[in-house]
Every structure is written in structure tokens, then in C-alpha cells.
Design a protein around this motif. Structure first.
Motif, PDB file in Angstrom:
ATOM      1  N   ARG A  40      -7.316   4.859   6.930  1.00  0.00           N
ATOM      2  CA  ARG A  40      -8.861   4.427   7.341  1.00  0.00           C
ATOM      3  C   ARG A  40      -8.948   3.432   6.034  1.00  0.00           C
ATOM      4  NH1 ARG A  40     -12.791   2.355  10.181  1.00  0.00           N
ATOM      5  NH2 ARG A  40     -14.577   3.258  10.144  1.00  0.00           N
ATOM      6  N   VAL A  41      -8.731   4.078   4.841  1.00  0.00           N
ATOM      7  CA  VAL A  41      -9.209   3.417   3.569  1.00  0.00           C
ATOM      8  C   VAL A  41      -7.989   2.229   3.376  1.00  0.00           C
ATOM      9  CG1 VAL A  41      -9.447   3.843   1.096  1.00  0.00           C
ATOM     10  CG2 VAL A  41     -10.288   5.508   2.538  1.00  0.00           C
ATOM     11  N   SER A  42      -6.939   2.398   3.639  1.00  0.00           N
ATOM     12  CA  SER A  42      -5.926   1.233   3.601  1.00  0.00           C
ATOM     13  C   SER A  42      -6.174   0.317   4.323  1.00  0.00           C
ATOM     14  CB  SER A  42      -4.609   2.143   3.805  1.00  0.00           C
ATOM     15  OG  SER A  42      -3.678   0.918   3.976  1.00  0.00           O
ATOM     16  N   ASP A  43      -6.773   0.324   5.728  1.00  0.00           N
ATOM     17  CA  ASP A  43      -7.347  -0.524   6.244  1.00  0.00           C
ATOM     18  C   ASP A  43      -8.275  -1.396   5.922  1.00  0.00           C
ATOM     19  OD1 ASP A  43      -5.269  -0.300   8.351  1.00  0.00           O
ATOM     20  OD2 ASP A  43      -6.476   0.855   9.636  1.00  0.00           O
ATOM     21  N   ILE A  44      -9.541  -0.616   5.303  1.00  0.00           N
ATOM     22  CA  ILE A  44     -10.687  -1.346   4.735  1.00  0.00           C
ATOM     23  C   ILE A  44     -10.252  -2.162   3.566  1.00  0.00           C
ATOM     24  CG2 ILE A  44     -12.708  -0.734   3.320  1.00  0.00           C
ATOM     25  CD1 ILE A  44     -13.107   1.967   4.975  1.00  0.00           C
ATOM     26  N   LEU A  45      -9.205  -1.845   3.005  1.00  0.00           N
ATOM     27  CA  LEU A  45      -8.865  -2.649   1.781  1.00  0.00           C
ATOM     28  C   LEU A  45      -7.906  -3.893   2.025  1.00  0.00           C
ATOM     29  CD1 LEU A  45      -7.942   0.208  -0.843  1.00  0.00           C
ATOM     30  CD2 LEU A  45     -10.098  -1.386  -0.924  1.00  0.00           C
ATOM     31  N   ARG A  46      -7.044  -3.564   3.032  1.00  0.00           N
ATOM     32  CA  ARG A  46      -5.926  -4.492   3.443  1.00  0.00           C
ATOM     33  C   ARG A  46      -6.682  -5.656   4.280  1.00  0.00           C
ATOM     34  NH1 ARG A  46      -2.432  -3.691   7.919  1.00  0.00           N
ATOM     35  NH2 ARG A  46      -3.162  -1.777   9.152  1.00  0.00           N
ATOM     36  N   TYR A  47      -7.553  -5.121   5.039  1.00  0.00           N
ATOM     37  CA  TYR A  47      -8.213  -6.033   5.762  1.00  0.00           C
ATOM     38  C   TYR A  47      -9.168  -7.314   4.970  1.00  0.00           C
ATOM     39  CZ  TYR A  47      -6.007  -4.194   9.852  1.00  0.00           C
ATOM     40  OH  TYR A  47      -5.082  -3.907  10.868  1.00  0.00           O
ATOM     41  N   LEU A  48      -9.103  -7.054   3.683  1.00  0.00           N
ATOM     42  CA  LEU A  48      -9.716  -8.114   2.837  1.00  0.00           C
ATOM     43  C   LEU A  48      -8.860  -9.270   2.339  1.00  0.00           C
ATOM     44  CD1 LEU A  48     -11.271  -5.664   0.314  1.00  0.00           C
ATOM     45  CD2 LEU A  48     -12.494  -6.726   2.383  1.00  0.00           C
ATOM     46  N   PHE A  49      -7.641  -9.193   2.751  1.00  0.00           N
ATOM     47  CA  PHE A  49      -6.834 -10.262   2.486  1.00  0.00           C
ATOM     48  C   PHE A  49      -6.140 -11.037   3.934  1.00  0.00           C
ATOM     49  CE2 PHE A  49      -6.874  -7.219  -0.978  1.00  0.00           C
ATOM     50  CZ  PHE A  49      -6.834  -8.052  -2.080  1.00  0.00           C
ATOM     51  N   PRO A  50      -5.959 -12.197   3.782  1.00  0.00           N
ATOM     52  CA  PRO A  50      -5.190 -12.933   4.886  1.00  0.00           C
ATOM     53  C   PRO A  50      -3.896 -12.494   5.127  1.00  0.00           C
ATOM     54  CG  PRO A  50      -5.687 -14.316   3.249  1.00  0.00           C
ATOM     55  CD  PRO A  50      -6.279 -13.093   2.800  1.00  0.00           C
ATOM     56  N   VAL A  51      -3.288 -12.920   6.086  1.00  0.00           N
ATOM     57  CA  VAL A  51      -1.575 -12.868   6.259  1.00  0.00           C
ATOM     58  C   VAL A  51      -1.172 -13.821   5.297  1.00  0.00           C
ATOM     59  CG1 VAL A  51       0.158 -12.827   7.972  1.00  0.00           C
ATOM     60  CG2 VAL A  51      -2.064 -12.091   8.564  1.00  0.00           C
ATOM     61  N   PRO A  52      -0.145 -13.299   4.465  1.00  0.00           N
ATOM     62  CA  PRO A  52       0.412 -14.379   3.565  1.00  0.00           C
ATOM     63  C   PRO A  52       1.545 -14.882   4.261  1.00  0.00           C
ATOM     64  CG  PRO A  52       1.325 -12.101   3.107  1.00  0.00           C
ATOM     65  CD  PRO A  52       0.296 -11.938   4.471  1.00  0.00           C
ATOM     66  N   LYS A  53       2.115 -16.248   3.536  1.00  0.00           N
ATOM     67  CA  LYS A  53       3.118 -17.004   4.072  1.00  0.00           C
ATOM     68  C   LYS A  53       4.402 -16.205   3.347  1.00  0.00           C
ATOM     69  CE  LYS A  53       1.166 -21.462   4.829  1.00  0.00           C
ATOM     70  NZ  LYS A  53      -0.008 -21.145   4.804  1.00  0.00           N
ATOM     71  N   ASP A  54       5.535 -16.294   4.089  1.00  0.00           N
ATOM     72  CA  ASP A  54       6.644 -15.702   3.573  1.00  0.00           C
ATOM     73  C   ASP A  54       7.115 -15.979   2.266  1.00  0.00           C
ATOM     74  OD1 ASP A  54       7.006 -14.248   5.935  1.00  0.00           O
ATOM     75  OD2 ASP A  54       8.648 -15.817   6.987  1.00  0.00           O
ATOM     76  N   THR A 110       0.904  -1.386   0.139  1.00  0.00           N
ATOM     77  CA  THR A 110      -0.225  -0.108  -0.023  1.00  0.00           C
ATOM     78  C   THR A 110       0.842   1.229   0.043  1.00  0.00           C
ATOM     79  OG1 THR A 110      -0.190   0.032   2.380  1.00  0.00           O
ATOM     80  CG2 THR A 110      -1.977  -1.212   1.117  1.00  0.00           C
ATOM     81  N   HIS A 111       0.694   2.199  -0.757  1.00  0.00           N
ATOM     82  CA  HIS A 111       1.462   3.402  -1.065  1.00  0.00           C
ATOM     83  C   HIS A 111       0.477   4.644  -1.107  1.00  0.00           C
ATOM     84  CE1 HIS A 111       4.868   5.712  -2.440  1.00  0.00           C
ATOM     85  NE2 HIS A 111       4.108   6.370  -3.411  1.00  0.00           N
ATOM     86  N   GLY A 112       1.188   5.605  -0.411  1.00  0.00           N
ATOM     87  CA  GLY A 112       0.266   6.951  -0.420  1.00  0.00           C
ATOM     88  C   GLY A 112      -0.943   7.054   0.180  1.00  0.00           C
ATOM     89  N   PHE A 113      -1.167   6.320   1.207  1.00  0.00           N
ATOM     90  CA  PHE A 113      -2.042   6.600   2.040  1.00  0.00           C
ATOM     91  C   PHE A 113      -1.700   7.404   3.494  1.00  0.00           C
ATOM     92  CE2 PHE A 113      -3.060   2.991  -0.558  1.00  0.00           C
ATOM     93  CZ  PHE A 113      -4.443   3.279  -1.064  1.00  0.00           C
ATOM     94  N   SER A 114      -1.199   8.530   3.545  1.00  0.00           N
ATOM     95  CA  SER A 114      -0.601   9.041   4.531  1.00  0.00           C
ATOM     96  C   SER A 114      -1.503   9.672   5.771  1.00  0.00           C
ATOM     97  CB  SER A 114       0.785   9.911   4.222  1.00  0.00           C
ATOM     98  OG  SER A 114       0.231  10.739   3.222  1.00  0.00           O
ATOM     99  N   SER A 115      -2.620  10.264   4.982  1.00  0.00           N
ATOM    100  CA  SER A 115      -3.608  11.115   5.893  1.00  0.00           C
ATOM    101  C   SER A 115      -4.420  10.009   6.728  1.00  0.00           C
ATOM    102  CB  SER A 115      -4.720  11.733   5.189  1.00  0.00           C
ATOM    103  OG  SER A 115      -5.328  11.050   4.432  1.00  0.00           O
ATOM    104  N   ARG A 116      -5.003  10.552   7.897  1.00  0.00           N
ATOM    105  CA  ARG A 116      -5.935   9.841   8.633  1.00  0.00           C
ATOM    106  C   ARG A 116      -6.983   9.168   7.732  1.00  0.00           C
ATOM    107  NH1 ARG A 116      -9.071  11.914  14.079  1.00  0.00           N
ATOM    108  NH2 ARG A 116      -9.705   9.768  14.773  1.00  0.00           N
ATOM    109  N   LEU A 117      -7.619   9.975   6.987  1.00  0.00           N
ATOM    110  CA  LEU A 117      -8.445   9.122   6.131  1.00  0.00           C
ATOM    111  C   LEU A 117      -7.735   8.227   5.095  1.00  0.00           C
ATOM    112  CD1 LEU A 117     -11.381   8.976   4.820  1.00  0.00           C
ATOM    113  CD2 LEU A 117     -10.615  10.740   3.224  1.00  0.00           C
ATOM    114  N   GLY A 118      -6.850   8.453   4.712  1.00  0.00           N
ATOM    115  CA  GLY A 118      -5.905   7.397   3.967  1.00  0.00           C
ATOM    116  C   GLY A 118      -5.715   6.204   4.781  1.00  0.00           C
TER     117      GLY A 118
END
Length: 236
Positions: free
Chosen positions: A143-157, A133-141
């Protein structure tokens, strides 16, 4: 009784903590559906989105009301309901509703390129992807980054799959690649698609069926004088 209520409220530092308290602990369970009477192209896009999210399922919309969809998802332990919308066969909207309590984020979709429209297409991996994720540096950013990234499970290395959400001027570019090491110093990237841009226009605090009653957390106002110049998802 009063004391109990007070302690409960103090224990939750923000609504975000409560909404995503199991994120990263339990794998998300994503359900994807469409607006009513979807075109063949929208159905294809929904199928391609299903492949993007590990373990996601796709549901034919049929005549189901939104309330019935959300109730069915909650009953089956779904963590996120995604709804794609179209205009004359072109995907133009994506709604991400986090269950069971919200938030619900509304995005416009543009520049959608399906998997089969990408030249030299790589094969789709089913591994859990690494996220950039890149460029989500504001508080709203964030928030949006969390909404998107939590759609995915934790990956294996050792996963060789990469998904990127890159924000520039409030347009979020989605890209999907697999990589392989050609030698100890070089890596070869292959795009596997689909690709598209997202633009946030609203976040509500409730779930999708509460549209009429849920509070609006943030809404884009395109008609203000400064709207064209301002960016909201980053501080740069």
C-alpha cells in the motif's frame, strides 16, 4: 435503482482500484507546499522536492487554509498534494494526500541531506526516473509502495535517472541517482540528491482537509510492548 447500486459496488474490487485507477495511464500532477511561515531551509527543501517529481509545481503557502489548498488542487486536476513540515528549520514531516478522494499518508522525515550538502553532486536530470522499490512485502508495505510510486510517471526506457525507495526496519530510505555507461559492462552512478528517510505513522482514507472525519486505515502505536520489535512494511 437497487440493481444499479449493487453492480457498481461489485465492479470495484477494492478502494485501491478506485483511488489509483488512472495510475500509469495518465501522468500524475504533483503540487508541493509547506507548513505556514516556512524557514528559508524548508523553502529550499520544497524546491528540491519539486525537482524530484517530473512536472511538479510548488505553491507558496501564505495564509491559505488546508481546505482552500485542497479545493484549488482539485479544481486544477492535481493528483497528489505534498506538504512538508519543519521543526526549527529542519524538515521533519511529509504528508502525501492523493486527490480527489484519498488516501492521505503521514510520514516523519529524518536524516535529511539537501542537494547542496552532498559532495561531488551530479546535475539534476529532468527525465522521468526509473523507480526501485525494495522491502515492501507486507500488505501495508505494498500500500505504501503504491502511494509513493504513483507520484511518478512511467519512464522512457532510455532514461538515465533512478529513484530508490528502500525499506529496512520500517524506515524508508530515499535516494536519487543518475547513471551513465562507461562501457558495455560497467555503469557509473552519481548521487544527485536530496536524500532522506521516511517513517510512516498513519494512513487516512480521505483527503488532507478531512482529518477530523476521515477513517484511519492504519496508525503506528509506539507505546505497545511489541512496537519496538515489530515491523509492518515487510514480512521478513
Amino acid at each position: 435503482m437497487m440493481l444499479e447500486v449493487k453492480v457498481t459496488i461489485q465492479g470495484v474490487t477494492s478502494h485501491v482500484d478506485d483511488e489509483y485507477r488512472w495510475a500509469g495511464v495518465e501522468d500524475p500532477k504533483v503540487m508541493i507546499t509547506t507548513s505556514r511561515d516556512p524557514s528559508s531551509r524548508l523553502k529550499m527543501f520544497a524546491k528540491e522536492l519539486k525537482l524530484v517529481f517530473p512536472g511538479a509545481q510548488r505553491m507558496n503557502r501564505g495564509r491559505h487554509e488546508v481546505g482552500a489548498l485542497v479545493r484549488a488542487c482539485k479544481a486544477n486536476g492535481v493528483t497528489d498534494l505534498l506538504v512538508v513540515h519543519e521543526h526549527r528549520g529542519t524538515p521533519v514531516g511529509l504528508i502525501v494526500s492523493h486527490l480527489p478522494f484519498g488516501p492521505t499518508a503521514y510520514f516523519t522525515l529524518c536524516n535529511v541531506v539537501m542537494r547542496h550538502d552532498i559532495p561531488d553532486l551530479g546535475t539534476m536530470s529532468e527525465a522521468k526516473p526509473h523507480l526501485i522499490t525494495h522491502g515492501f512485502s507486507s500488505r501495508l508495505g505494498k500500500r505504501v509502495s503504491d502511494i509513493l510510486r504513483y507520484l511518478f510517471p512511467v519512464p522512457k526506457d532510455d532514461s538515465h535517472r533512478v529513484i530508490t525507495f528502500a525499506n529496512q526496519d520500517d524506515y524508508i530510505s530515499f535516494r536519487h541517482h543518475v547513471y551513465k555507461k562507461t562501457d558495455h559492462r560497467n555503469v557509473e552512478l552519481t548521487e544527485v540528491g536530496p536524500r532522506f528517510e521516511l517513517k510512516l505513522y498513519m494512513i487516512r482514507l480521505g483527503t488532507l482537509e478531512q482529518e477530523a472525519t476521515a477513517d484511519v486505515e492504519w496508525r503506528w502505536h509506539p507505546y505497545t510492548n511489541t512496537a519496538r520489535k515489530r515491523v509492518f512494511l515487510s514480512t521478513e
